[in-house]
Design a protein around this motif. Structure first.
Motif, PDB file in Angstrom:
ATOM      1  N   ILE A  40      -0.208  -7.281 -12.033  1.00 13.01           N
ATOM      2  CA  ILE A  40      -0.662  -5.975 -11.527  1.00 13.01           C
ATOM      3  C   ILE A  40       0.118  -4.850 -12.194  1.00 13.01           C
ATOM      4  O   ILE A  40      -0.461  -3.875 -12.706  1.00 13.01           O
ATOM      5  N   LEU A  41       1.439  -4.974 -12.208  1.00 14.74           N
ATOM      6  CA  LEU A  41       2.252  -3.917 -12.803  1.00 14.74           C
ATOM      7  C   LEU A  41       2.119  -3.901 -14.325  1.00 14.74           C
ATOM      8  O   LEU A  41       2.223  -2.843 -14.959  1.00 14.74           O
ATOM      9  N   GLU A  42       1.876  -5.067 -14.915  1.00 16.57           N
ATOM     10  CA  GLU A  42       1.738  -5.131 -16.364  1.00 16.57           C
ATOM     11  C   GLU A  42       0.538  -4.328 -16.855  1.00 16.57           C
ATOM     12  O   GLU A  42       0.584  -3.674 -17.896  1.00 16.57           O
ATOM     13  N   ARG A  43      -0.549  -4.325 -16.084  1.00 20.34           N
ATOM     14  CA  ARG A  43      -1.760  -3.605 -16.497  1.00 20.34           C
ATOM     15  C   ARG A  43      -1.787  -2.156 -16.010  1.00 20.34           C
ATOM     16  O   ARG A  43      -2.553  -1.344 -16.516  1.00 20.34           O
ATOM     17  N   MET A  44      -0.966  -1.844 -15.032  1.00 21.96           N
ATOM     18  CA  MET A  44      -1.030  -0.514 -14.416  1.00 21.96           C
ATOM     19  C   MET A  44      -0.476   0.551 -15.363  1.00 21.96           C
ATOM     20  O   MET A  44       0.512   0.342 -16.062  1.00 21.96           O
ATOM     21  N   ARG A  45      -1.140   1.691 -15.390  1.00 20.01           N
ATOM     22  CA  ARG A  45      -0.695   2.787 -16.258  1.00 20.01           C
ATOM     23  C   ARG A  45       0.616   3.374 -15.744  1.00 20.01           C
ATOM     24  O   ARG A  45       0.875   3.417 -14.542  1.00 20.01           O
ATOM     25  N   VAL A  46       1.409   3.880 -16.698  1.00 18.94           N
ATOM     26  CA  VAL A  46       2.600   4.632 -16.306  1.00 18.94           C
ATOM     27  C   VAL A  46       2.175   5.881 -15.536  1.00 18.94           C
ATOM     28  O   VAL A  46       1.062   6.375 -15.683  1.00 18.94           O
ATOM     29  N   GLU A  47       3.066   6.363 -14.699  1.00 25.50           N
ATOM     30  CA  GLU A  47       2.882   7.490 -13.788  1.00 25.50           C
ATOM     31  C   GLU A  47       2.087   7.112 -12.544  1.00 25.50           C
ATOM     32  O   GLU A  47       1.832   7.973 -11.695  1.00 25.50           O
ATOM     33  N   SER A  48       1.701   5.857 -12.395  1.00 22.51           N
ATOM     34  CA  SER A  48       1.181   5.395 -11.110  1.00 22.51           C
ATOM     35  C   SER A  48       2.335   5.372 -10.115  1.00 22.51           C
ATOM     36  O   SER A  48       3.506   5.235 -10.481  1.00 22.51           O
ATOM     37  N   VAL A  49       2.012   5.522  -8.830  1.00 29.00           N
ATOM     38  CA  VAL A  49       3.037   5.589  -7.784  1.00 29.00           C
ATOM     39  C   VAL A  49       3.023   4.283  -6.998  1.00 29.00           C
ATOM     40  O   VAL A  49       1.968   3.840  -6.523  1.00 29.00           O
ATOM     41  N   VAL A  50       4.205   3.676  -6.875  1.00 23.28           N
ATOM     42  CA  VAL A  50       4.315   2.395  -6.171  1.00 23.28           C
ATOM     43  C   VAL A  50       5.542   2.395  -5.276  1.00 23.28           C
ATOM     44  O   VAL A  50       6.464   3.202  -5.448  1.00 23.28           O
ATOM     45  N   SER A  51       5.536   1.468  -4.331  1.00 23.00           N
ATOM     46  CA  SER A  51       6.716   1.161  -3.528  1.00 23.00           C
ATOM     47  C   SER A  51       7.073  -0.283  -3.822  1.00 23.00           C
ATOM     48  O   SER A  51       6.207  -1.161  -3.784  1.00 23.00           O
ATOM     49  N   VAL A  52       8.341  -0.518  -4.162  1.00 21.98           N
ATOM     50  CA  VAL A  52       8.774  -1.874  -4.520  1.00 21.98           C
ATOM     51  C   VAL A  52       9.908  -2.309  -3.610  1.00 21.98           C
ATOM     52  O   VAL A  52      10.779  -1.508  -3.242  1.00 21.98           O
ATOM     53  N   THR A  53       9.883  -3.588  -3.233  1.00 20.89           N
ATOM     54  CA  THR A  53      10.923  -4.179  -2.400  1.00 20.89           C
ATOM     55  C   THR A  53      11.575  -5.301  -3.176  1.00 20.89           C
ATOM     56  O   THR A  53      10.903  -6.051  -3.902  1.00 20.89           O
ATOM     57  N   GLY A  54      12.888  -5.432  -3.049  1.00 22.51           N
ATOM     58  CA  GLY A  54      13.564  -6.501  -3.757  1.00 22.51           C
ATOM     59  C   GLY A  54      15.047  -6.501  -3.505  1.00 22.51           C
ATOM     60  O   GLY A  54      15.567  -5.786  -2.637  1.00 22.51           O
ATOM     61  N   THR A  55      15.747  -7.307  -4.299  1.00 17.03           N
ATOM     62  CA  THR A  55      17.191  -7.496  -4.131  1.00 17.03           C
ATOM     63  C   THR A  55      17.939  -6.807  -5.264  1.00 17.03           C
ATOM     64  O   THR A  55      17.549  -6.893  -6.435  1.00 17.03           O
ATOM     65  N   VAL A  56      19.019  -6.134  -4.899  1.00 17.70           N
ATOM     66  CA  VAL A  56      19.856  -5.471  -5.894  1.00 17.70           C
ATOM     67  C   VAL A  56      20.782  -6.506  -6.524  1.00 17.70           C
ATOM     68  O   VAL A  56      21.478  -7.253  -5.817  1.00 17.70           O
ATOM     69  N   VAL A  57      20.779  -6.562  -7.867  1.00 14.30           N
ATOM     70  CA  VAL A  57      21.655  -7.488  -8.580  1.00 14.30           C
ATOM     71  C   VAL A  57      22.458  -6.707  -9.613  1.00 14.30           C
ATOM     72  O   VAL A  57      22.033  -5.648 -10.092  1.00 14.30           O
ATOM     73  N   ALA A  58      23.632  -7.253  -9.956  1.00 15.23           N
ATOM     74  CA  ALA A  58      24.479  -6.612 -10.965  1.00 15.23           C
ATOM     75  C   ALA A  58      23.972  -6.963 -12.354  1.00 15.23           C
ATOM     76  O   ALA A  58      23.554  -8.099 -12.610  1.00 15.23           O
ATOM     77  N   ARG A  59      24.009  -6.004 -13.239  1.00 11.96           N
ATOM     78  CA  ARG A  59      23.676  -6.293 -14.626  1.00 11.96           C
ATOM     79  C   ARG A  59      24.853  -6.987 -15.302  1.00 11.96           C
ATOM     80  O   ARG A  59      26.021  -6.767 -14.944  1.00 11.96           O
ATOM     81  N   SER A  60      24.558  -7.792 -16.298  1.00 13.94           N
ATOM     82  CA  SER A  60      25.629  -8.394 -17.090  1.00 13.94           C
ATOM     83  C   SER A  60      26.343  -7.304 -17.881  1.00 13.94           C
ATOM     84  O   SER A  60      25.788  -6.227 -18.139  1.00 13.94           O
ATOM     85  N   ASP A  61      27.582  -7.583 -18.270  1.00 16.62           N
ATOM     86  CA  ASP A  61      28.394  -6.566 -18.940  1.00 16.62           C
ATOM     87  C   ASP A  61      27.698  -6.001 -20.174  1.00 16.62           C
ATOM     88  O   ASP A  61      27.763  -4.792 -20.453  1.00 16.62           O
ATOM     89  N   GLU A  62      27.007  -6.863 -20.924  1.00 15.33           N
ATOM     90  CA  GLU A  62      26.385  -6.403 -22.157  1.00 15.33           C
ATOM     91  C   GLU A  62      25.107  -5.607 -21.921  1.00 15.33           C
ATOM     92  O   GLU A  62      24.595  -4.958 -22.843  1.00 15.33           O
ATOM     93  N   THR A  63      24.560  -5.639 -20.698  1.00 17.47           N
ATOM     94  CA  THR A  63      23.319  -4.891 -20.425  1.00 17.47           C
ATOM     95  C   THR A  63      23.540  -3.673 -19.535  1.00 17.47           C
ATOM     96  O   THR A  63      22.592  -2.982 -19.183  1.00 17.47           O
ATOM     97  N   VAL A  64      24.805  -3.399 -19.182  1.00 18.30           N
ATOM     98  CA  VAL A  64      25.087  -2.201 -18.380  1.00 18.30           C
ATOM     99  C   VAL A  64      24.720  -0.955 -19.182  1.00 18.30           C
ATOM    100  O   VAL A  64      25.041  -0.839 -20.374  1.00 18.30           O
ATOM    101  N   ASN A  65      24.017  -0.028 -18.537  1.00 20.41           N
ATOM    102  CA  ASN A  65      23.625   1.240 -19.168  1.00 20.41           C
ATOM    103  C   ASN A  65      24.538   2.342 -18.645  1.00 20.41           C
ATOM    104  O   ASN A  65      24.331   2.882 -17.555  1.00 20.41           O
ATOM    105  N   ASP A  66      25.572   2.687 -19.442  1.00 22.06           N
ATOM    106  CA  ASP A  66      26.540   3.695 -18.994  1.00 22.06           C
ATOM    107  C   ASP A  66      25.942   5.091 -18.943  1.00 22.06           C
ATOM    108  O   ASP A  66      26.514   5.989 -18.318  1.00 22.06           O
TER     109      ASP A  66
END
Length: 606
Positions: free
Chosen positions: A61-87
């Motif tokens: 569903i999200l793969e086909r949906m156009r950007v700027e569509s409005v959604v509500s998402v539920t999920g779990t917060v996870v830590a990024r690995s050190d090499e993927t942290v976006n400072d």
């Protein structure tokens, strides 16, 4: 759990790892990395990276949906690995692993992109302003505007000013810009006007016994657009105070502006010293404008007397001075080695862009004669003796290796060209000081000016200003020599505000208006409310009104004022999004007792 969100998209940090949260926002960007779908979800507060695994039922569903569509998402917060942290992202240490998605609103194909912020035609941006406002830069400008206004408001209240609101429907004024008129249904044939500024009302607030007033005032003027002026409407910090001198106004508003610029300047410098005070006549001489940019490190000088010397044989300059004109010199530092094309381009610019006769010039070089430290080259240098060149160089503050341009003609024309040339030279030579805000007061404006078109005396600035010297000056002095208690604040060449100590004496006001061609009957008709108020006891008072839009424009670092206004009009004073102005029905016109008369058809060319 909340129906739409438990947190904003700019809120999640490492301390939220392991928690189940819900976010809501716009699909800002999508990336498919080897079967993992990364979605950047954006709201007013920031951006959070969300991740969907291929087995997630919402992946397709999200793969086909156009950007700027409005959604509500539920999920779990996870830590990024050190090499993927976006400072570079406040939420860049974490991401959300999505378990559930609710589609709130699907977007159609976009008429302009939101991500990436490429340059796009202004008409499309203004027509779809709600999309334009989602773009990061513009969105940040509008939030900055809100913070600046909030800071100004608190600083004014902290100085003992009280906020009042003045009427929007008022009477037309014979002075200033063109009014926006509003027809009255209840009074056929009569019109209200939208206020160009709350000028009379704020003075009446002082007459009413209040002491310090301010408001973030909407103002309306039917005038053409410029890069630093929005057509139709704008906002200003309007303020007025009783029993004050010019110094009191300066001492009240200067800390407010200095503090606001300090607060929002970021890495840019705001000098701590008091704003420089420059008399109007001096500003026109040294800078060629009453809106000087003090970041340019050189000044204009008058050389009319020097080009009139016996050892100068340039007839055209002498003829101009003898005819009452002036010759102004504009330095061009470190251009002595520049090719002649630099100077010729300046001359062409003056002729083409300024419609001027041109710019004379010379370049100062070392003299071969040991007793003469410099000489000059260029088309007009041969008309000056070595002694005359030395005198000009000394007055202009230049030396070997510098260039000098000359603006000559009627005073107004020569001043205008010299001021524009100074600004262009400063920009072209990259001499304008960067990352600094330099303020100044322009003071001692002339009360009157000569209207060449109508061959009469006219107000030069604010007709409600107190003339310096009061009634005695009006009765005994040449009107063009009378100065007023009028002042402007300028920052980096941008006029932020105009203000004045007001004329609170009805007899002085009637005299001043009479000198500008307005009889007592006209003044009584147009300003009767204020005049009558003055007759019942009015305190000395004065004020100023810095422009909010221009303050934000400077602090946001943009050159076009439409970049700091939520829903601006275009240069033709049209709101492309709301399609205003537009026509109204005959029934509406009939109810207002008016009719629309279309402009005549243009005559065909012969």
């Amino acid at each position: 759990m909340h129906a739409y969100r438990t947190h904003t998209c700019g809120e999640l940090r490492r301390e939220h790892v392991g928690k189940t949260v819900r976010l809501a926002g716009w699909l800002h960007r999508k990336r498919d990395h080897g079967g993992l779908l990364f979605v950047d979800l954006r709201d007013n507060f920031g951006l959070t990276q969300c991740v969907l695994l291929p087995e997630n039922p919402h992946f397709a569903i999200l793969e086909r949906m156009r950007v700027e569509s409005v959604v509500s998402v539920t999920g779990t917060v996870v830590a990024r690995s050190d090499e993927t942290v976006n400072d570079g992202l406040p939420t860049g240490a974490v991401e959300m692993q999505v378990s559930d998605v609710e589609i709130l609103s699907e977007a159609a194909e976009l008429p302009l992109p939101v991500f990436g912020e490429p340059d796009y035609p202004e008409d499309i941006r203004l027509t779809h302003r709600y999309l334009d406002l989602r773009r990061e830069g513009l969105h940040a400008n509008i939030l900055l505007r809100s913070k600046i206004i909030s800071s100004i408001r608190q600083r004014m209240i902290g100085q003992g000013f009280t906020e009042f609101q003045t009427p929007i429907l008022t009477a037309s004024s014979p002075e200033g810009a063109r009014d926006f008129l509003v027809p009255s249904r209840m009074h056929p044939g009569q019109f209200y006007a939208l206020p160009q500024a709350p000028q009379q009302f704020k003075q009446l607030i002082m007459v009413s016994g209040f002491d310090k007033y301010f408001q973030i005032a909407p103002c309306f003027r039917d005038e053409d657009s410029r890069a630093d002026r929005s057509p139709g409407e704008f906002y200003q910090l309007d303020m007025e105070m009783s029993f004050c001198t010019q110094e009191d106004v300066f001492n009240a508003i200067e800390p407010v502006l200095h503090g606001v610029f300090k607060e929002f300047a970021g890495d840019r410098h705001v000098p701590d010293e008091a704003f420089e005070r420059i008399p109007y006549a001096q500003a026109m001489l040294k800078y060629g404008t009453d809106k000087p940019d003090l970041r340019i490190p050189f000044e204009i000088c008058d050389v009319s007397d020097l080009v009139s010397r016996d050892d100068v044989t340039l007839g055209v300059f002498k003829k101009i001075v003898e005819g009452g004109g002036v010759v102004r010199a504009i330095p061009a530092p470190k251009t002595g080695e520049h090719p002649r094309s630099f100077f010729d381009k300046m001359d062409s610019w003056a002729k083409k862009e300024m419609q001027a006769p041109g710019l004379g010039y010379m370049r100062f070089v070392s003299a071969e004669d040991a007793g003469q430290p410099l000489t000059a080259t260029g088309p007009i240098a041969k008309f000056f003796s070595p002694e005359a060149l030395m005198a000009i160089a000394e007055r202009a503050g230049i030396s070997v290796g510098d260039g000098l341009f000359f603006s000559a003609g009627k005073t107004g024309d020569a001043v205008k060209l010299a001021g524009a040339a100074r600004a262009k030279i400063g920009a072209d030579l990259d001499l304008i000081e960067q990352d600094v805000f330099r303020f100044c007061w322009i003071v001692d404006f002339p009360m009157f000016e000569w209207n060449e078109d109508e061959k009469r005396i006219d107000f030069s600035h604010n007709p409600f200003s107190m003339p310096q010297g009061g009634m005695q000056a009006l009765e005994t002095m040449d009107p063009l020599d009378i100065l007023a208690y009028q002042y402007d604040i300028v920052c980096n060449g941008v006029e932020l505000s105009s203000g004045a100590i007001r004329n609170h004496r009805s007899e002085i006001m009637l005299k001043a208006f009479n000198m500008a061609g307005y009889g007592a009957d006209v003044v009584e008709d147009k300003f009767g409310g204020m005049l009558n108020a003055f007759r019942y006891g009015a305190p000395p008072h004065g004020g100023i009104a810095p422009g909010i839009d221009r303050i934000v424009m400077l602090l946001a670092g943009v050159e076009n004022i439409r970049e700091v206004i939520l829903f601006p009009m275009n240069q033709q004073a049209q709101d492309l999004m709301m399609q205003a102005p537009n026509s109204v029905s005959d029934a509406q016109l009939k109810e207002l007792h008016i009719r629309s008369v279309p402009p005549p058809e243009p005559k065909p060319k012969a």
